[in-house]
Write a protein that holds these residues in place. Sequence first.
Motif, PDB file in Angstrom:
ATOM      1  N   LYS A   1      -9.243 -17.119  -5.960  1.00 28.34           N
ATOM      2  CA  LYS A   1     -10.678 -16.925  -6.153  1.00 28.34           C
ATOM      3  C   LYS A   1     -11.468 -17.604  -5.027  1.00 28.34           C
ATOM      4  N   LYS A   2     -11.082 -18.832  -4.731  1.00 33.93           N
ATOM      5  CA  LYS A   2     -11.762 -19.573  -3.661  1.00 33.93           C
ATOM      6  C   LYS A   2     -11.613 -18.855  -2.322  1.00 33.93           C
ATOM      7  N   LEU A   3     -10.404 -18.354  -2.085  1.00 33.90           N
ATOM      8  CA  LEU A   3     -10.153 -17.669  -0.814  1.00 33.90           C
ATOM      9  C   LEU A   3     -11.051 -16.441  -0.681  1.00 33.90           C
ATOM     10  N   MET A   4     -11.164 -15.671  -1.764  1.00 32.25           N
ATOM     11  CA  MET A   4     -11.993 -14.466  -1.676  1.00 32.25           C
ATOM     12  C   MET A   4     -13.446 -14.825  -1.401  1.00 32.25           C
ATOM     13  N   GLU A   5     -13.923 -15.869  -2.054  1.00 34.38           N
ATOM     14  CA  GLU A   5     -15.307 -16.285  -1.804  1.00 34.38           C
ATOM     15  C   GLU A   5     -15.497 -16.677  -0.342  1.00 34.38           C
ATOM     16  N   ARG A   6     -14.496 -17.379   0.195  1.00 35.03           N
ATOM     17  CA  ARG A   6     -14.596 -17.802   1.589  1.00 35.03           C
ATOM     18  C   ARG A   6     -14.593 -16.585   2.524  1.00 35.03           C
ATOM     19  N   ILE A   7     -13.720 -15.632   2.232  1.00 38.42           N
ATOM     20  CA  ILE A   7     -13.672 -14.414   3.073  1.00 38.42           C
ATOM     21  C   ILE A   7     -15.017 -13.692   3.020  1.00 38.42           C
ATOM     22  N   ASN A   8     -15.546 -13.523   1.815  1.00 33.19           N
ATOM     23  CA  ASN A   8     -16.803 -12.776   1.688  1.00 33.19           C
ATOM     24  C   ASN A   8     -17.986 -13.520   2.307  1.00 33.19           C
ATOM     25  N   ASN A   9     -17.945 -14.858   2.254  1.00 33.99           N
ATOM     26  CA  ASN A   9     -19.027 -15.620   2.886  1.00 33.99           C
ATOM     27  C   ASN A   9     -18.969 -15.545   4.405  1.00 33.99           C
ATOM     28  N   GLN A  10     -17.772 -15.315   4.930  1.00 28.96           N
ATOM     29  CA  GLN A  10     -17.593 -15.246   6.383  1.00 28.96           C
ATOM     30  C   GLN A  10     -18.366 -14.065   6.977  1.00 28.96           C
ATOM     31  N   GLY A  11     -18.397 -12.957   6.229  1.00 33.49           N
ATOM     32  CA  GLY A  11     -19.207 -11.829   6.687  1.00 33.49           C
ATOM     33  C   GLY A  11     -18.479 -10.788   7.516  1.00 33.49           C
TER      34      GLY A  11
ATOM     35  N   PRO B   1       0.817  -1.216   0.000  1.00 33.26           N
ATOM     36  CA  PRO B   1       0.000   0.000   0.000  1.00 33.26           C
ATOM     37  C   PRO B   1       0.850   1.264   0.000  1.00 33.26           C
ATOM     38  N   GLU B   2       0.600   2.125  -0.969  1.00 33.55           N
ATOM     39  CA  GLU B   2       1.208   3.453  -0.907  1.00 33.55           C
ATOM     40  C   GLU B   2       0.258   4.346  -0.115  1.00 33.55           C
ATOM     41  N   LEU B   3      -1.040   4.188  -0.377  1.00 34.24           N
ATOM     42  CA  LEU B   3      -2.047   4.866   0.435  1.00 34.24           C
ATOM     43  C   LEU B   3      -2.775   3.782   1.240  1.00 34.24           C
ATOM     44  N   THR B   4      -4.033   3.496   0.919  1.00 33.77           N
ATOM     45  CA  THR B   4      -4.776   2.544   1.763  1.00 33.77           C
ATOM     46  C   THR B   4      -5.334   1.359   0.981  1.00 33.77           C
ATOM     47  N   ILE B   5      -4.814   1.137  -0.229  1.00 36.26           N
ATOM     48  CA  ILE B   5      -5.224  -0.033  -1.003  1.00 36.26           C
ATOM     49  C   ILE B   5      -4.068  -1.015  -1.032  1.00 36.26           C
ATOM     50  N   LEU B   6      -4.363  -2.289  -0.803  1.00 28.02           N
ATOM     51  CA  LEU B   6      -3.326  -3.300  -1.007  1.00 28.02           C
ATOM     52  C   LEU B   6      -3.957  -4.515  -1.648  1.00 28.02           C
ATOM     53  N   THR B   7      -3.171  -5.216  -2.449  1.00 30.56           N
ATOM     54  CA  THR B   7      -3.674  -6.425  -3.098  1.00 30.56           C
ATOM     55  C   THR B   7      -2.788  -7.594  -2.698  1.00 30.56           C
ATOM     56  N   PHE B   8      -3.416  -8.751  -2.599  1.00 34.44           N
ATOM     57  CA  PHE B   8      -2.658  -9.955  -2.260  1.00 34.44           C
ATOM     58  C   PHE B   8      -3.264 -11.139  -2.994  1.00 34.44           C
ATOM     59  N   ALA B   9      -2.528 -12.244  -3.003  1.00 33.64           N
ATOM     60  CA  ALA B   9      -3.003 -13.425  -3.720  1.00 33.64           C
ATOM     61  C   ALA B   9      -2.529 -14.682  -3.015  1.00 33.64           C
ATOM     62  N   HIS B  10      -3.162 -15.776  -3.379  1.00 31.60           N
ATOM     63  CA  HIS B  10      -2.710 -17.079  -2.911  1.00 31.60           C
ATOM     64  C   HIS B  10      -1.530 -17.490  -3.786  1.00 31.60           C
ATOM     65  N   LYS B  11      -0.477 -18.002  -3.153  1.00 32.82           N
ATOM     66  CA  LYS B  11       0.718 -18.348  -3.929  1.00 32.82           C
ATOM     67  C   LYS B  11       0.450 -19.462  -4.931  1.00 32.82           C
ATOM     68  N   LYS B  12      -0.592 -20.257  -4.686  1.00 26.40           N
ATOM     69  CA  LYS B  12      -0.854 -21.391  -5.583  1.00 26.40           C
ATOM     70  C   LYS B  12      -1.603 -20.982  -6.851  1.00 26.40           C
ATOM     71  N   GLY B  13      -1.936 -19.700  -6.968  1.00 29.84           N
ATOM     72  CA  GLY B  13      -2.507 -19.257  -8.242  1.00 29.84           C
ATOM     73  C   GLY B  13      -3.954 -18.797  -8.171  1.00 29.84           C
ATOM     74  N   ASN B  14      -4.468 -18.428  -9.356  1.00 32.11           N
ATOM     75  CA  ASN B  14      -5.767 -17.757  -9.454  1.00 32.11           C
ATOM     76  C   ASN B  14      -6.926 -18.555  -8.864  1.00 32.11           C
ATOM     77  N   GLU B  15      -6.930 -19.854  -9.099  1.00 28.79           N
ATOM     78  CA  GLU B  15      -8.044 -20.665  -8.603  1.00 28.79           C
ATOM     79  C   GLU B  15      -8.151 -20.580  -7.086  1.00 28.79           C
ATOM     80  N   GLU B  16      -6.994 -20.715  -6.438  1.00 24.13           N
ATOM     81  CA  GLU B  16      -6.976 -20.674  -4.972  1.00 24.13           C
ATOM     82  C   GLU B  16      -7.319 -19.270  -4.468  1.00 24.13           C
TER      83      GLU B  16
END
Lengths: 415, 415
Positions: free
Chosen positions: A365-375, A348-363
């Motif tokens: 994507k799954k992680l984001m869905e899990r985070i968003n389902n958590q609430g 983050p230079e300001l207040t946005i940061l991006t991250f990913a699963h090291k195993k690639g896009n599929e993982e």
Amino acid sequence: MPYQSSINFPVNPENYQSLLKTVFEDMAPYSQIPGHPGFAAYVAGAGNFISNTAQLIAQTLNPFTGHYMMAPGLVTLEMEVIKWFQHMVGFDERGSQGFLTTGSSLASMSAISMARKEKVVGFDYSNVTAYTSADAHHCIAKSWAVLGFKKENLRLIPLKNFKMDTTLLNQKIEEDLARGFKPFMVVATLGSTKTGAVDNLKEILPITKKHNLWLHGDGAYGALFMLTDAGREILKGINEVDSVALDPHKALSIPYGTGCLLVKNKDHMLFDYLSDDSYMPPRPVDQVDYADITPELSRDFRGLRIWLPLKTLGVGPFILNLEEKLKLAQWLALEINSIKDLEVISNPELTILTFAHKKGNEETKKLMERINNQGTLFLSSCTVDGKLAIRFCLLGFRLHYDRLQKALVEIKGMV
Amino acid sequence: MPYQSSINFPVNPENYQSLLKTVFEDMAPYSQIPGHPGFAAYVAGAGNFISNTAQLIAQTLNPFTGHYMMAPGLVTLEMEVIKWFQHMVGFDERGSQGFLTTGSSLASMSAISMARKEKVVGFDYSNVTAYTSADAHHCIAKSWAVLGFKKENLRLIPLKNFKMDTTLLNQKIEEDLARGFKPFMVVATLGSTKTGAVDNLKEILPITKKHNLWLHGDGAYGALFMLTDAGREILKGINEVDSVALDPHKALSIPYGTGCLLVKNKDHMLFDYLSDDSYMPPRPVDQVDYADITPELSRDFRGLRIWLPLKTLGVGPFILNLEEKLKLAQWLALEINSIKDLEVISNPELTILTFAHKKGNEETKKLMERINNQGTLFLSSCTVDGKLAIRFCLLGFRLHYDRLQKALVEIKGMV
């Protein structure tokens, strides 16, 4: 949804309470609410209740603020708000001018049209070019098209560390000049939507000055960080650009529909178009009417929903919110990098940061869905360097350390 | 005014009640209030209290309505409102599309940019021409300049009985074609600001069809009279134009900041510009996102302030208001003509009429000042056929026969 639309105007009156029930129970719950404490998905402010009251007052008074003479008191109030922003970016408050828009899309569109008027000779735009980064917000390309330019003449300069590569910028301009193109403008991204990166104005300014190009700063997200020490350091040079777009409805927690354009030289805002407008009220002697410098005439009165919360609370709490978010973003990046299998893609230079699963896009994507389902948090994704990344954007004043800490514990359990 | 502006953000919190006192006592009273029963000076609606509540709700929810997926319920509500307007002008609700703007200035600007995209080949606009009447609203000339056209290439066709002279329109187009110009558009004024005259669409349509020109109707003031029998007669042909701008904040008594653009063929609304917008939410399968067809992205949620009053009251009272104003305008013209020394300059086609003192501009000016000082009515002036005229514009739902009758008695005493 249970609600059935009709193509006909409603004929029969309906019960007011039932209609509100429809709105609140059948329609609104489907919406994303940027004011929710866990909202970190898009670049959005949380709104605030003082602005809501201000807007109720504004719409009830229903003044016409396009011309000074029709509401001198309320236009003065709006002018004060704009002067705060002019002063914040370091523009001289007499030589510069600004106006409130519904958002930075229209602010940047106006800036591009002013730049063309000032810098381009004639009406053949076939070889007229402008320059922005590959990570510029897509509203720049949209404005470019709406304003009648050729799509490929908006040069998307590649990135270096998520910012416009200024060596390539200079190269491209000189190459274009040599090939007979007519460069007239650079749009610097002051806080990109994907990574929050701020283009380096100190490197861009010598280039635009050398070639006599209009420099516009799209600070929809980032410009209001001028309220913070860190932001003033990152945005150095902003006082020298020709125009800046910024969105109080993002970093200043004002409700949607509240953007702003600031122009360093107010004479650049005037278009030569007036035919007979004898049906309008007389013009003020020493002031510019907003309707003369914006594409709008009648419009909602936007100033009060910035003025009232800022005057009531003082600017302090707004600054504190941004400083808190700047620190949280730095801390969050360290924490995420410390989680096995996760990597920060853009710090983050300001207040946005991006991250990913090291195993690639599929993982990822799954992680984001899990985070968003958590609430606990609501996050979104974007593509950074061709890779799917999960994006945090911290702006909301109801989002604090405790919730992020809780989310981190949950995320650790997911990977 | 006693209030002192500052160029600095307010540092100290101030008392909320005192701030409201400043707004209500020091600032607002200087404003013209279109909701006042005697307001007949400009083309403005009175606003209404149901919309004010709707707007309070909208700003408190603070939804993002630029993309369907982010607020499907509320976007559906806004789409319903737009469908009412599509249906009202006779556009097919599947083939056509529309969006809400802050007013007709931006609606007409979008229409002109779409017309250029559809009708003009290449990016050299030096010889590209469009046509509107000498009484077109000045926002058309402003948009023309902002969009990068040559000022004199917007041909201002002279009037005949206050409407665009269609014989001269056809002549000018053919003359321009013969001289190598490239006509692409006609903007018809559907209710002029000065006299309320509606350009004759039935005469213009054969001309635009013959020459393959985009026909835009600037119905900011007049298009909503499609709700009345008289209006449908006067506006015949509106279902065949390519686009229509209209202002619910005028004839529909919605607060300021509420305009609309309708486009007959929705495919014409799409610009080719998309670069990487991977940070945006997914697109709906069978719907267009507003952000894809308007120059705006984030913006205020405008639909509710039209939907809630229309659903609560039904359209009936809104129609009655316009029918009442149509009749009052006709009656007023007869009454004014019967006053010695006064003459009606333009008879009302809709609800605007202009009149003057027979002794000339000086007397007309004095008379208007006297009327406005009286406090029963607030009127404004404009220049019609080179002559100063006093203008009535009847739209407000609090203005009725009794007040006009009282004003007429007063005016008789003044001349």
